[in-house]
Design an enzyme around this catalytic site. Sequence first.
Site, short mmCIF file in Angstrom:
data_model
loop_
_atom_site.label_atom_id
_atom_site.label_comp_id
_atom_site.label_asym_id
_atom_site.label_seq_id
_atom_site.Cartn_x
_atom_site.Cartn_y
_atom_site.Cartn_z
N ARG A 13 0.84 -1.22 0.00
CA ARG A 13 0.00 0.00 0.00
C ARG A 13 0.87 1.26 0.00
O ARG A 13 0.51 2.27 -0.61
CB ARG A 13 -0.95 -0.04 1.20
CG ARG A 13 -2.04 -1.10 0.96
CD ARG A 13 -2.99 -1.24 2.10
NE ARG A 13 -3.65 0.01 2.43
CZ ARG A 13 -4.21 0.26 3.62
NH1 ARG A 13 -4.17 -0.65 4.57
NH2 ARG A 13 -4.80 1.40 3.84
N ASP A 38 -2.95 8.15 4.06
CA ASP A 38 -2.18 8.71 2.94
C ASP A 38 -1.82 10.17 3.24
O ASP A 38 -2.33 10.77 4.18
CB ASP A 38 -2.95 8.57 1.61
CG ASP A 38 -4.23 9.40 1.57
OD1 ASP A 38 -4.15 10.62 1.76
OD2 ASP A 38 -5.32 8.82 1.34
N HIS A 62 -5.87 8.19 12.28
CA HIS A 62 -5.51 6.77 12.14
C HIS A 62 -4.06 6.58 11.71
O HIS A 62 -3.70 5.51 11.21
CB HIS A 62 -6.47 6.06 11.17
CG HIS A 62 -7.86 5.90 11.72
ND1 HIS A 62 -8.96 5.58 10.94
CD2 HIS A 62 -8.34 6.01 13.00
CE1 HIS A 62 -10.04 5.51 11.71
NE2 HIS A 62 -9.69 5.77 12.96
N CYS A 69 10.74 2.14 21.79
CA CYS A 69 11.01 3.48 22.35
C CYS A 69 9.95 4.50 21.96
O CYS A 69 9.95 5.62 22.49
CB CYS A 69 12.40 3.97 21.92
SG CYS A 69 12.52 4.45 20.18
N CYS A 80 15.70 -0.11 14.88
CA CYS A 80 15.21 1.26 15.09
C CYS A 80 16.41 2.22 15.09
O CYS A 80 17.33 2.04 15.89
CB CYS A 80 14.47 1.34 16.42
SG CYS A 80 14.11 3.06 16.91
N GLY A 127 -16.81 11.40 2.35
CA GLY A 127 -16.29 10.11 1.88
C GLY A 127 -15.94 9.13 2.97
O GLY A 127 -14.92 8.45 2.88
N ASN A 129 -20.89 12.56 0.18
CA ASN A 129 -20.52 11.16 -0.02
C ASN A 129 -21.00 10.71 -1.40
O ASN A 129 -21.83 11.37 -2.04
CB ASN A 129 -21.17 10.30 1.08
CG ASN A 129 -20.39 9.03 1.38
OD1 ASN A 129 -19.76 8.47 0.49
ND2 ASN A 129 -20.44 8.59 2.62
N GLU A 150 -22.54 7.85 -1.72
CA GLU A 150 -23.87 7.34 -1.36
C GLU A 150 -24.01 7.44 0.16
O GLU A 150 -23.01 7.63 0.85
CB GLU A 150 -24.04 5.89 -1.83
CG GLU A 150 -22.93 5.00 -1.38
CD GLU A 150 -22.80 3.74 -2.22
OE1 GLU A 150 -23.55 3.59 -3.19
OE2 GLU A 150 -21.97 2.92 -1.86
N ALA A 194 -16.49 12.78 -4.90
CA ALA A 194 -15.85 13.86 -4.15
C ALA A 194 -15.13 14.85 -5.05
O ALA A 194 -15.08 16.05 -4.76
CB ALA A 194 -14.87 13.26 -3.13
#
Length: 237
Positions: free
Chosen positions: A59, A97, A112, A123, A139, A179, A205, A207, A223
């Site tokens: 992704r 994104d 999110h 850490c 890390c 959306g 939206n 829908e 959108a």
Amino acid sequence: MQEHIFVLTGAGVSAESGLGTFRDKKGEGIWQKFDPMKLATPEAFARDPESVLAFYDARRRNLINAKPNAAHFALARLERALASRGGRLTLVTQNIDDLHERAGSKEVIHMHGELLKARCQRCGAVRFWPDDIKPSYVCPHCGSAGSLRPHVVWFGEMPLSMDEIDQALRLADLFVAIGTSGAVYPAAGFVAEARAYGVPTFEINLEAADNAYCFDEARYGPASETVPAWVEELVGG
Ligand code: BJW
């Protein structure tokens, strides 16, 4: 024009940029093709880090090739227009994104998380990470091996910036959800919170969302068309 507009965006705002949504009526959403309990929970990551990291690597590569669409650009325009009139846009996105930022939005709350960042489970350091993450990686901050994960919020984890979001909801003159299916909490509950604070609510939206009955007004369509038209009505001329 309202002085403080609170906008919540979801996967639908990035759909026309080629990033998939999670749920759709055709059954082609990400969580209709892949089991979120195997890919988007801390337990899944502990059990099978290779599969979870590979899912997010794919992704991330897809995101790097994506481009913001007219809806992202319109929201950046709205932020500038409100600021120039002494107002404010609070833009909260559930999307991981960075298309709002690439379209020019300056202040974006990623409740999110962000796909282009990695977090160390040991850490807590968070850093820009546009590359794949492998289970063996170390890390760069604390030197521990095998502790890096995508900086995203999985099911069962607490979304980010919740206090800041609640304060902005309380102070808003208008709440707009764009959306998002209204299927995932706590974001799906923001409209009810806004109403409880006496804030008018508006859904944009493709829908009707699962929580469409909670909104005072709605406008349906892609959108990339509905958002620029709405912003033009607010700030144009
Ligand atoms: C278009 C369009 C176009 C298409 N133009 N529109 C009750 C209360 C509280 C919590 C729960 C509860 N019941 C269950 C829970 C737990 C759980 C939850 O909500 N589960 C549900 C499945 C029921 N929630 C959690 O675990 C959350 N944490 C939590 O609750 O902590 C405790 C807590 C409690 C109370 C307060 C505070 C904290 C964490 C949720 C984490 C979600 N993570 C994901 C994955 C992120 C990483 C990744 O991307 O892989 O976030 S899941 C996924 O869903 C992703 C999204 O951000 C999220 C929302 O999806 P979104 O954006 O709405 O997308 P879709 O696909 O669902 O909808 C697309 C929409 O676009 C549709 O409406 C289309 O019509 C529209 N559209 N094309 C305009 N062109």
